[in-house]
Design a protein around this motif. Structure first.
Motif, PDB file in Angstrom:
ATOM      1  N   LYS A 440       0.843  -1.190   0.000  1.00 55.02           N
ATOM      2  CA  LYS A 440       0.000   0.000   0.000  1.00 55.02           C
ATOM      3  C   LYS A 440       0.884   1.247   0.000  1.00 55.02           C
ATOM      4  N   VAL A 441       0.570   2.165  -0.913  1.00 60.01           N
ATOM      5  CA  VAL A 441       1.319   3.422  -1.004  1.00 60.01           C
ATOM      6  C   VAL A 441       0.603   4.525  -0.247  1.00 60.01           C
ATOM      7  N   ASP A 442      -0.692   4.683  -0.501  1.00 57.22           N
ATOM      8  CA  ASP A 442      -1.451   5.759   0.150  1.00 57.22           C
ATOM      9  C   ASP A 442      -2.941   5.446   0.049  1.00 57.22           C
ATOM     10  N   GLU A 443      -3.727   6.329   0.680  1.00 56.58           N
ATOM     11  CA  GLU A 443      -5.172   6.125   0.738  1.00 56.58           C
ATOM     12  C   GLU A 443      -5.868   7.480   0.692  1.00 56.58           C
ATOM     13  N   ILE A 444      -6.996   7.536  -0.005  1.00 55.98           N
ATOM     14  CA  ILE A 444      -7.856   8.733  -0.005  1.00 55.98           C
ATOM     15  C   ILE A 444      -9.173   8.293   0.632  1.00 55.98           C
ATOM     16  N   PRO A 445      -9.382   8.597   1.929  1.00 57.40           N
ATOM     17  CA  PRO A 445     -10.511   8.002   2.667  1.00 57.40           C
ATOM     18  C   PRO A 445     -11.876   8.416   2.132  1.00 57.40           C
ATOM     19  N   PHE A 446     -12.867   7.628   2.557  1.00 58.83           N
ATOM     20  CA  PHE A 446     -14.260   7.865   2.184  1.00 58.83           C
ATOM     21  C   PHE A 446     -14.802   9.087   2.931  1.00 58.83           C
ATOM     22  N   ASP A 447     -15.690   9.821   2.277  1.00 64.82           N
ATOM     23  CA  ASP A 447     -16.515  10.793   2.980  1.00 64.82           C
ATOM     24  C   ASP A 447     -17.895  10.802   2.339  1.00 64.82           C
ATOM     25  N   ARG A 460       4.673  -5.780  -7.655  1.00 64.52           N
ATOM     26  CA  ARG A 460       6.074  -6.008  -8.021  1.00 64.52           C
ATOM     27  C   ARG A 460       6.292  -5.697  -9.508  1.00 64.52           C
ATOM     28  N   GLY A 461       7.133  -4.733  -9.764  1.00 58.03           N
ATOM     29  CA  GLY A 461       7.449  -4.372 -11.135  1.00 58.03           C
ATOM     30  C   GLY A 461       6.319  -3.650 -11.836  1.00 58.03           C
ATOM     31  N   GLN A 462       5.314  -3.246 -11.103  1.00 60.54           N
ATOM     32  CA  GLN A 462       4.162  -2.563 -11.692  1.00 60.54           C
ATOM     33  C   GLN A 462       4.137  -1.110 -11.240  1.00 60.54           C
ATOM     34  N   PRO A 463       3.562  -0.226 -12.065  1.00 54.53           N
ATOM     35  CA  PRO A 463       3.411   1.166 -11.625  1.00 54.53           C
ATOM     36  C   PRO A 463       2.353   1.261 -10.525  1.00 54.53           C
ATOM     37  N   HIS A 464       2.340   2.411  -9.846  1.00 56.52           N
ATOM     38  CA  HIS A 464       1.314   2.627  -8.815  1.00 56.52           C
ATOM     39  C   HIS A 464      -0.068   2.565  -9.462  1.00 56.52           C
ATOM     40  N   GLN A 465      -0.988   1.895  -8.768  1.00 56.95           N
ATOM     41  CA  GLN A 465      -2.347   1.756  -9.278  1.00 56.95           C
ATOM     42  C   GLN A 465      -3.314   2.388  -8.281  1.00 56.95           C
ATOM     43  N   LEU A 466      -4.072   3.395  -8.727  1.00 56.99           N
ATOM     44  CA  LEU A 466      -5.115   3.989  -7.882  1.00 56.99           C
ATOM     45  C   LEU A 466      -6.413   3.236  -8.157  1.00 56.99           C
ATOM     46  N   ILE A 467      -6.957   2.608  -7.110  1.00 57.24           N
ATOM     47  CA  ILE A 467      -8.196   1.830  -7.239  1.00 57.24           C
ATOM     48  C   ILE A 467      -9.288   2.547  -6.446  1.00 57.24           C
ATOM     49  N   ALA A 517     -13.300   1.564 -10.294  1.00 58.81           N
ATOM     50  CA  ALA A 517     -12.533   2.213 -11.358  1.00 58.81           C
ATOM     51  C   ALA A 517     -11.070   2.234 -10.955  1.00 58.81           C
ATOM     52  N   ALA A 518     -10.188   2.469 -11.924  1.00 59.00           N
ATOM     53  CA  ALA A 518      -8.748   2.453 -11.633  1.00 59.00           C
ATOM     54  C   ALA A 518      -8.013   3.409 -12.571  1.00 59.00           C
ATOM     55  N   ARG A 519      -6.757   3.665 -12.194  1.00 59.88           N
ATOM     56  CA  ARG A 519      -5.895   4.522 -13.011  1.00 59.88           C
ATOM     57  C   ARG A 519      -4.443   4.235 -12.656  1.00 59.88           C
ATOM     58  N   SER A 520      -3.598   4.076 -13.665  1.00 57.49           N
ATOM     59  CA  SER A 520      -2.162   3.903 -13.408  1.00 57.49           C
ATOM     60  C   SER A 520      -1.557   5.266 -13.116  1.00 57.49           C
ATOM     61  N   MET A 521      -0.705   5.312 -12.076  1.00 64.09           N
ATOM     62  CA  MET A 521      -0.087   6.566 -11.662  1.00 64.09           C
ATOM     63  C   MET A 521       1.425   6.470 -11.854  1.00 64.09           C
ATOM     64  N   PRO A 522       2.059   7.575 -12.187  1.00 64.86           N
ATOM     65  CA  PRO A 522       3.534   7.555 -12.303  1.00 64.86           C
ATOM     66  C   PRO A 522       4.175   7.271 -10.956  1.00 64.86           C
ATOM     67  N   SER A 529      -3.917  12.696  -3.173  1.00 63.16           N
ATOM     68  CA  SER A 529      -5.010  13.503  -2.620  1.00 63.16           C
ATOM     69  C   SER A 529      -6.247  13.397  -3.500  1.00 63.16           C
ATOM     70  N   LEU A 530      -7.299  14.137  -3.129  1.00 63.60           N
ATOM     71  CA  LEU A 530      -8.556  14.116  -3.886  1.00 63.60           C
ATOM     72  C   LEU A 530      -8.336  14.523  -5.342  1.00 63.60           C
ATOM     73  N   ALA A 531      -7.355  15.376  -5.574  1.00 61.63           N
ATOM     74  CA  ALA A 531      -7.094  15.845  -6.942  1.00 61.63           C
ATOM     75  C   ALA A 531      -6.686  14.709  -7.873  1.00 61.63           C
ATOM     76  N   ASP A 532      -6.220  13.585  -7.307  1.00 56.42           N
ATOM     77  CA  ASP A 532      -5.799  12.457  -8.141  1.00 56.42           C
ATOM     78  C   ASP A 532      -6.973  11.566  -8.552  1.00 56.42           C
ATOM     79  N   GLU A 533      -8.145  11.775  -7.933  1.00 58.81           N
ATOM     80  CA  GLU A 533      -9.329  11.008  -8.323  1.00 58.81           C
ATOM     81  C   GLU A 533      -9.953  11.648  -9.572  1.00 58.81           C
ATOM     82  N   GLN A 534      -9.305  11.480 -10.695  1.00 61.74           N
ATOM     83  CA  GLN A 534      -9.815  12.021 -11.961  1.00 61.74           C
ATOM     84  C   GLN A 534      -9.242  11.194 -13.104  1.00 61.74           C
ATOM     85  N   GLU A 535      -9.916  11.297 -14.253  1.00 63.38           N
ATOM     86  CA  GLU A 535      -9.499  10.574 -15.464  1.00 63.38           C
ATOM     87  C   GLU A 535      -9.338   9.079 -15.193  1.00 63.38           C
TER      88      GLU A 535
END
Length: 899
Positions: A440-447, A460-467, A517-522, A529-535
């Motif tokens: 786990k890298v980070d978390e954006i909690p529920f509200d 392992r060997g994968q980019p960060h994944q925002l789920i 939903a998901a998104r690969s992150m650099p 943060s909340l700003a990353d919950e897009q696209e």
């Protein structure tokens, strides 16, 4: 502290002792009063400011703890030094203080004054009788409340709030809040109560509601570091948490600085220690009735004094007689009757595994005519099943379940039943090798505004994944692409329409749909943060079955039969809600969504809530507003919920109902907590509330009417008879015996017809009842005067003892019988019979009333034996009295109804 006269007379109503363990919310409400100073005591302020500005390592060292927490040995030593984490206001009262509280109601104080006056005027017998009445009232109330307190103590242990604590001997354990000590490290997440004053050590999107402390209506964000080093006001510190506040969203680890009375909350508790909740409709009703009787006493007692003083010439005797009238008009048993009936209700409900935190909530149960309820976990089971895991077009997909599993596993915020259902798929854990293959890298909690939450993981060997997972509309709002198999395409209006058709079909089946939903992150980042919950790219959905409880349908039907309208207030979508309503037999009458509520003015919403019984997609503030509007429309509103989003509505409702599995803040806000899942106990609670109210009303109606009749009779007799119609001591003994006969009222039966509709205090009805039924006894008192005067020649001062004995017996018997006449709108003894304790008690008192003038104690009480012919007339007088009362009762019911 000086009290106003009104506060003085209202004081007896406050049942402090039953609710003593659950005062935190009441205190927070009183703290909201702008008259209460929120200034932090200087010593505590210095402690908090110093802790806020210190380096975390240095702070832990100064508190004698470290990053793994305390050992059990260290905890024992600290608890011996600081005591339990309890605020003084919440602790049990010593027995002598409890006894004083039971004594110091205004009626007992008034009686004590009258006893002192009787003693000073050398009327020792009167002083003894009055003092006996005070002792009886005080000890009965003390005994009843002590029993209730013991029951509350036993039940409290089943529902006490806990905190997640880090101890060196065990990684994380749940402990009762009162066992925490300074230096303990606690883990916080959404829904948790802050158990003490704390310093944040680490935090992730931590938002805390501390409106009661600072007056800020919006939650405030807390951090691990204090940015502004010049801040000296503890309430403005960004890394200090206060006891009694609660976590709205996010997670944190904090160290406890102060506990119990040493906290800011404890300081406020000591400052407003005599402050209770705002006066409820129940307290207001009893206040009005009490004031009615007190004003009546203040008018009639002086009138009796002057009439007897001027007509008899003996002002000392007239004063004693007037004082005795004042005693007779004082409903000294009212505090005991109110406490006993409420406590009996609490004991009854405790057998049904229901904790009553505030005694007067029982009466509010009976008065409730609208029950608002959350859907999930209240109408439905607290066991949710994962029914489907599908891609965006509704085809089964294991990829979606894997993504949902990673999200639920790594999130540390508010884990709900949906997460539990996902995590039951342990095969996913094994296949993905979650513990080792991912980090786990980070978390954006529920509200509750976003209605979604995200975790960022690294494989392992994968980019960060925002789920991200959450409500369908809210997740779609941050999606720009859709994945179907290995193909991704842009989210067009056409695809959006098709997606909504798929999810609506699931909703129509009664399934709760959560989008994933998901998104690969650099790489190279550790904070999101909340700003990353897009696209984001929509992957699919997990759909859950949330079946209704077996007890829901019969419970709702029973409530409707007893005049309680049920309204569903939920954050879920309208299709799922409609399906559940159909399954539980709740006919839908209108539908309002959160957006509709948002657009409406209070006036428009006040009309809409009366026509609508299903409200969906609501935020916590929407629920609170609907409850407030319903109360403003004149309803007595109950709210049932178990989540953090239900807490505002639970606080606002006349009666908040929760369950033992609810989050801390919901349990703290509730007045009643169900320890079992069956909703049928709601019907039993409503019926018990109505029984409680009916029995209290019996005493009040009886006291008001018989007192009015007696005083009216005294005024007539005083004006035309050359001697006192009854000696002061006779009045006092009569009143004492009458009071004893009423001890059994809390245990009386109540007619089924009286339980069909909600019941409320209506002081105007009590006054009208008094004017209708009081003079009936006066008619037969005057007949008794004529009987004694003309038939038995008791018409001179030399024969006054015979006159007084004759009226003593008739007065006591009619006063005792009145309870059987007014306890039911039916014909007493034939169509409706009192409970055995009341029958036995009234029978004993009537026998004692006849025995006193006929037995060996007659001379002591200045009475004399009555002639045998008197007992020929006595049954005729009593039967005629009962017949006339029944006739007037029939007219009264036809004209005004019967409550």
């Amino acid at each position: 502290m000086k009290l106003t006269l009104k506060e003085f007379f209202a004081g007896f109503l406050r049942t402090r002792h039953i609710a003593r363990h659950f005062r935190r919310l009441a205190l927070l409400e009183s703290i909201n009063d702008t008259t209460v100073s929120r200034e932090v005591p200087p010593t505590l302020a210095n402690t908090l400011v110093d802790a806020a500005h210190r380096d975390s390592g240095e702070l832990l060292s100064s508190l004698g703890t470290h990053t793994d927490g305390l050992t059990d040995f260290e905890v024992d030593a600290l608890r011996a030094q600081y005591g339990l984490n309890e605020v003084e206001h919440e602790q049990p009262l010593p027995w002598w203080t409890h006894l004083w509280h039971c004594y110091k109601n205004p009626f007992n104080l008034l009686l004590t004054l009258l006893a002192v006056i009787s003693w000073l005027t050398e009327d020792l017998k009167a002083a003894t009788v009055i003092f006996s009445m005070v002792v009886l009232s005080t000890l009965l109330r003390f005994w009843q409340e002590s029993k209730s307190n013991q029951a509350a103590d036993a039940l409290k242990a089943m529902v006490s709030n806990t905190a997640t604590v880090m101890r060196r001997d065990e990684p994380r354990i749940e402990l009762p809040i009162k066992q925490l000590v300074p230096g303990d490290l606690i883990v916080l997440s959404a829904g948790d109560m802050i158990p003490a004053d704390c310093r944040v050590l680490s935090a992730k999107d931590l938002f805390v509601s501390q409106a009661a402390m600072t007056g800020e209506s919006m939650p405030v964000e807390k951090f691990a570091r204090q940015a502004d080093r010049d801040t000296r006001n503890p309430l403005e510190l960004e890394n200090i948490l206060f006891m009694g506040t609660n976590v709205v969203s996010g997670t944190a680890v904090a160290v406890i600085l102060t506990t119990g009375n040493s906290t800011y909350f404890g300081a406020l508790a000591q400052r407003v220690g005599a402050t209770d909740r705002a006066v409820t409709s129940f307290q207001l009703g009893v206040n009005k009735v009490s004031w009615l009787l007190i004003r009546f006493m203040f008018v009639m007692a002086p009138l009796v004094l002057f009439i007897n003083g001027f007509t008899k010439g003996d002002w000392t005797e007239a004063l004693l007689f007037a004082l005795s009238i004042a005693v007779g008009l004082t409903p000294e048993m009212l505090p005991m009757i109110v406490t006993s009936t409420l406590a009996k209700g609490a004991v009854f409900l405790s057998r049904k595994k229901v904790i009553v935190k505030r005694l007067d909530a029982i009466q509010n149960f009976g008065a409730m005519d609208v029950l608002c309820t959350d859907k999930t976990g209240t109408l439905t089971q607290d066991k949710i099943f994962l029914a489907r895991n599908v891609d965006v077009w509704g085809e089964d997909s294991d990829d979606v379940l894997e993504m949902a599993y990673l999200n639920s596993y790594y999130q540390t915020g508010l884990k709900n039943l949906l997460d539990v259902a996902v995590l039951e798929h342990v095969e996913i854990h094994r296949e993905l090798k979650v513990g080792t293959a991912f980090r786990k890298v980070d978390e954006i909690p529920f509200d509750f505004n976003r209605r979604r939450m995200s975790v960022v993981v690294e494989g392992r060997g994968q980019p960060h994944q925002l789920i991200c997972k959450g409500a369908v509309e809210e997740v779609l709002a941050v999606c720009t692409r859709v994945q179907h198999g290995d193909v991704e395409e842009a989210l067009s209006d056409e695809l959006l329409t098709r997606i909504r058709q798929v999810t609506a079909a699931f909703n129509a089946e009664g399934l709760r749909v959560v989008a994933v939903a998901a998104r690969s992150m650099p790489e190279g980042r550790d904070t999101y943060s909340l700003a990353d919950e897009q696209e984001l790219t929509l992957i699919g959905y997990v759909a859950f079955l949330d079946p209704p409880k077996e007890s829901t349908a019969p419970a709702l039907k029973a409530l409707a039969e007893h005049g309680v309208a049920v309204k569903v207030l939920t954050g879920d979508n309208e299709l799922v809600t409609a399906k559940i309503c159909r399954e539980v037999g709740l006919a839908q009458q209108g539908l309002l969504l959160g957006n509709d509520v948002e657009r409406m003015s209070d006036a428009e919403l006040a009309v809409a809530v009366e026509k609508t019984n299903v409200f969906a997609k609501l935020t916590p503030s929407h629920k609170e507003r609907i409850v407030r509007i319903l109360k403003g429309n004149g309803h007595v509103v109950g709210f049932m919920g178990d989540g953090i989003n239900d807490a505002p509505a639970l606080r606002t409702a006349d009666i908040g109902i929760s369950v033992d599995s609810a989050v801390d803040i919901a349990k703290e806000a509730a007045d009643i907590i169900l320890l079992e899942k069956s909703l049928m106990v709601l019907e039993e609670g409503v019926l018990e509330g109505r029984r409680t109210f009916a029995n209290m009303l019996k005493y009040i109606k009886m006291t008001a009417s018989s007192n009015f009749g007696n005083v009216f009779s005294v005024l007539v007799a005083s004006a035309f008879i050359p001697f006192l119609p009854m000696l002061p001591m006779h009045l006092l003994v009569q009143n004492l015996l009458y009071d004893i006969s009423q001890i059994a009222i809390p245990f009386d039966n109540v007619d089924k017809e009286m339980l069909k509709k909600p019941q409320r205090w209506q002081p105007a009805d009590v006054g009208r009842f008094m004017l209708f039924f009081g003079p009936i006894s006066s008619i037969f008192d005057i007949l008794t005067f004529a009987l004694m005067w003309y038939v038995f020649d008791a018409n001179t001062p030399d024969h006054q003892t015979l006159f007084q004995s004759g009226w003593f017996v008739v007065g006591l018997l009619t006063q005792t019988l009145i309870v059987h006449m007014i306890r039911t709108p039916k014909i007493p003894f034939l169509q409706s019979r009192a409970a055995m304790p009341l029958l036995v008690m009234t029978g004993i008192i009537m026998a004692v009333g006849i025995f006193l003038p006929m037995g060996p104690l007659a001379n002591y009480f200045k009475l004399q034996a009555l002639p045998s012919m008197y007992f020929v007339f006595l049954p005729m007088i009593l039967l005629a009295y009962m017949a006339l009362t029944q006739a007037v009762k029939g007219f009264y019911i036809r004209r005004f109804g019967w409550q």
